[in-house]
Design an enzyme around this catalytic site. Sequence first.
Site, mmCIF file in Angstrom:
data_model
loop_
_atom_site.group_PDB
_atom_site.id
_atom_site.type_symbol
_atom_site.label_atom_id
_atom_site.label_comp_id
_atom_site.label_asym_id
_atom_site.label_seq_id
_atom_site.Cartn_x
_atom_site.Cartn_y
_atom_site.Cartn_z
ATOM 1 N N SER A 14 36.930 43.036 55.514
ATOM 2 C CA SER A 14 37.708 43.967 56.319
ATOM 3 C C SER A 14 38.615 43.204 57.273
ATOM 4 C CB SER A 14 36.767 44.914 57.081
ATOM 5 O OG SER A 14 37.494 45.974 57.668
ATOM 6 N N ASN A 15 39.105 43.879 58.276
ATOM 7 C CA ASN A 15 40.003 43.257 59.251
ATOM 8 C C ASN A 15 39.774 43.927 60.602
ATOM 9 O OD1 ASN A 15 42.002 45.518 59.717
ATOM 10 N ND2 ASN A 15 42.098 45.321 57.498
ATOM 11 N N PRO A 16 40.276 43.317 61.690
ATOM 12 C CA PRO A 16 39.897 43.801 63.030
ATOM 13 C C PRO A 16 40.698 44.990 63.548
ATOM 14 C CG PRO A 16 40.861 41.572 63.115
ATOM 15 C CD PRO A 16 41.109 42.109 61.757
#
Lengths: 213, 213
Positions: free
Chosen positions: B21-23
């Site tokens: 995923s990503n932030p």
Amino acid sequence: VRIVVTAGPTREYLDDVRFLSNPSSGRMGVACAQEALHRGHHVVLVAGPLECDPPKGVRLVRVESAREMARALRREFPRADALVMTAAVSDYRPARRVRGKIKKTLRTMTLRLVRNPDIVAGLARRKGRRLIVGFAVEARALERNALEKMRRKRLDLIVANSPSSFGAHVADFVILWPDGRREVLRGAPKRRLARRLLDILEAHRAAGGRTSS
Amino acid sequence: VRIVVTAGPTREYLDDVRFLSNPSSGRMGVACAQEALHRGHHVVLVAGPLECDPPKGVRLVRVESAREMARALRREFPRADALVMTAAVSDYRPARRVRGKIKKTLRTMTLRLVRNPDIVAGLARRKGRRLIVGFAVEARALERNALEKMRRKRLDLIVANSPSSFGAHVADFVILWPDGRREVLRGAPKRRLARRLLDILEAHRAAGGRTSS
């Protein structure tokens, strides 16, 4: 009593904007920290990114990766009486972290992952009379795998639950002791499990270190 | 005006408990949805896991993976007048998803990733007079890469920002038009950028479809 609680997932970055993680919300750890505070204990909350607010009154140590969490715990654990390890620490991290952003030019990409240090097993080796409560998330053979994990890592107590409890407010939990005792909490709010764990922890302290319910 | 806003990251699972995923926090999308609602538009919010509450009054469509988001947008976009694509969609996903939990028996592991469909480019090919606003997160050559992305994907507007704006409340943004115009917002709350985007979107509608500021 000085209690260290860990909470949330860790994030293992492959570049500046992509990471490997898990759906832990941090609610279990926050519930434990809240309950411990409520009972007058001193609480250090070592937390990855949380989906909920940390309780006021804890000493909050923010971390992101498993290695940052390991570092924080090497500092905090020796000064504590107990550790409640609710955090869902990533088992693997990318072998290398790229600076900037990997360009998406390729149709497929191969990511090499390496194992992260086993934080709780490392701490348990030098725990002395400190109490360590672990958590095991198992998709199958729940209790057997959790028991095996508790014994191999020399934990004093382990809570077994299934992946579906991630992010949930209510779930099924099994508390397991090294001597084979077990206690089932069905459809329990995380707050209720937190209360039960604190009962056990306080009884353990009162009994002078042996784990009892 | 019917506006579809996307928000948050996507999660690309490798097994039941691990994902890529990503932030992204979802704050940019929530700010846009809020502003659009406030101006009386009809808003559909297609959202990955958010760190903040979605505004009351939107039609909320929850998704997790890029492919779920693609599916939701294929349904929602044809009925809309504009799409504001703030979501940080994962470019890659694991080539296969394992049921249960991958056991951590190996010291290293190799993960094969495949490219996800380019959602916004796919929609833009059949957009007719609908307006599409994209976002570009670039670690370097920010404006050049964002411009290239807008043209290749045939977007009507793109907002360029750096990875540090992930999760932040305030950031630097550059709004870019296909004809080369640019507008810089420095140290701007996401709410301010949302207001500016809605101004542009409404002006575009009033002008009958051509993108103007």
